[in-house]
Write a protein that holds these residues in place. Structure first.
Motif, PDB file in Angstrom:
ATOM      1  N   ASN A 170       8.803   1.838  -3.856  1.00 59.49           N
ATOM      2  CA  ASN A 170       8.402   3.241  -3.922  1.00 59.49           C
ATOM      3  C   ASN A 170       7.062   3.333  -4.643  1.00 59.49           C
ATOM      4  OD1 ASN A 170       8.186   5.987  -4.166  1.00 59.49           O
ATOM      5  ND2 ASN A 170      10.016   6.271  -5.398  1.00 59.49           N
ATOM      6  N   ASN A 171       5.986   3.131  -3.902  1.00 57.76           N
ATOM      7  CA  ASN A 171       4.662   3.142  -4.534  1.00 57.76           C
ATOM      8  C   ASN A 171       3.730   4.188  -3.927  1.00 57.76           C
ATOM      9  OD1 ASN A 171       4.179   1.955  -2.105  1.00 57.76           O
ATOM     10  ND2 ASN A 171       3.512  -0.013  -2.933  1.00 57.76           N
ATOM     11  N   GLY A 172       4.314   5.241  -3.332  1.00 61.62           N
ATOM     12  CA  GLY A 172       3.502   6.313  -2.765  1.00 61.62           C
ATOM     13  C   GLY A 172       4.085   7.653  -3.133  1.00 61.62           C
ATOM     14  N   THR A 173       3.916   8.616  -2.234  1.00 62.21           N
ATOM     15  CA  THR A 173       4.462   9.947  -2.465  1.00 62.21           C
ATOM     16  C   THR A 173       5.954   9.963  -2.154  1.00 62.21           C
ATOM     17  OG1 THR A 173       4.121  10.706  -0.197  1.00 62.21           O
ATOM     18  CG2 THR A 173       2.256  10.972  -1.741  1.00 62.21           C
ATOM     19  N   GLN A 174       6.622  11.028  -2.572  1.00 60.37           N
ATOM     20  CA  GLN A 174       8.048  11.161  -2.278  1.00 60.37           C
ATOM     21  C   GLN A 174       8.262  11.237  -0.766  1.00 60.37           C
ATOM     22  OE1 GLN A 174      10.096  14.235  -4.417  1.00 60.37           O
ATOM     23  NE2 GLN A 174      12.056  13.725  -3.506  1.00 60.37           N
ATOM     24  N   GLU A 176       6.406   9.853   1.583  1.00 62.16           N
ATOM     25  CA  GLU A 176       6.225   8.511   2.135  1.00 62.16           C
ATOM     26  C   GLU A 176       7.466   7.653   1.887  1.00 62.16           C
ATOM     27  OE1 GLU A 176       1.367   8.057   1.710  1.00 62.16           O
ATOM     28  OE2 GLU A 176       2.657   7.552   0.011  1.00 62.16           O
ATOM     29  N   PHE A 177       8.021   7.749   0.674  1.00 66.53           N
ATOM     30  CA  PHE A 177       9.201   6.940   0.377  1.00 66.53           C
ATOM     31  C   PHE A 177      10.405   7.412   1.190  1.00 66.53           C
ATOM     32  CE2 PHE A 177      12.776   5.490  -2.389  1.00 66.53           C
ATOM     33  CZ  PHE A 177      12.611   4.141  -2.109  1.00 66.53           C
TER      34      PHE A 177
END
Length: 194
Positions: A170-174, A176-177
């Motif tokens: 989880n290394n982006g926006t909510q 994206e995840f």
């Protein structure tokens, strides 16, 4: 199918769990089960108070007081986990007795608590430390230093990756995840391809 979901605090496991719930899955949040047991199981409170005197007042666990003791002391945290894992696993087994078609066990101590052995698939959710700190300070209303101590008291992202069948980063926006979670559920056959 029973999925075991694990990873450090503030990584975004809730997003994956919400996707599973949308597919009709039974969600077993071991942290919530633990807190429920703290209200309904006096034997659990007595065991915690016996090991950590002063951590229970008038039948209520003093979480911040206990947290300040266990998050900076590896032996104390290990002792607390030993007390709580058995009680939580027994309750998870009770809730799984109805044989749900789809269930997810959300547990930071999925392996240490003996819950992974109940799962068909295990999944680690990981995230960069700075993102986790920011989420914890907002979500839990705690200071940055306390958030860092909580993270430091947990296993590393590498440890979770090595233990689990799958890892979702989880290394982006909510949003994206959320897309990553849906793609994963399609990959393992829980969701149909669109």
């Amino acid at each position: 199918m029973i999925l075991g979901i694990t990873g450090g605090t503030g990584c975004g496991k809730t997003t994956l769990l919400n996707c599973i719930a949308e597919q009709g899955g039974l969600i077993l949040d071991c942290d919530a089960i633990y807190h429920e047991l703290l209200r309904t199981d006096p034997a659990l409170l007595r065991a915690i108070e016996a090991r950590f005197p002063g951590s229970v007042e008038n039948g209520v666990l003093q979480r911040k007081k206990l947290g300040s003791r266990v998050f900076s002391d590896e032996k104390a945290l290990s002792d607390l986990n030993a007390i709580t894992h058995g009680a939580v696993k027994a309750e998870v087994l009770r809730r799984l007795a109805g044989k749900p078609k789809l269930a997810a066990i959300d547990a930071i101590a999925l392996f240490e608590g003996g819950l992974a052995e109940l799962c068909d698939v295990t999944v680690a959710v990981t995230a960069p430390e700075e993102a986790r700190i920011q989420r914890l300070t907002v979500r839990d209303g705690i200071g940055r230093d306390y958030a860092k101590r909580r993270i430091a008291a947990q296993k590393s992202a590498e440890w979770f990756r090595e233990q689990c069948d799958y890892c979702l980063e989880n290394n982006g926006t909510q949003e994206e995840f959320h897309g990553i979670c849906l793609a994963f559920l399609r990959e393992i056959g829980i969701m149909e391809e669109n």
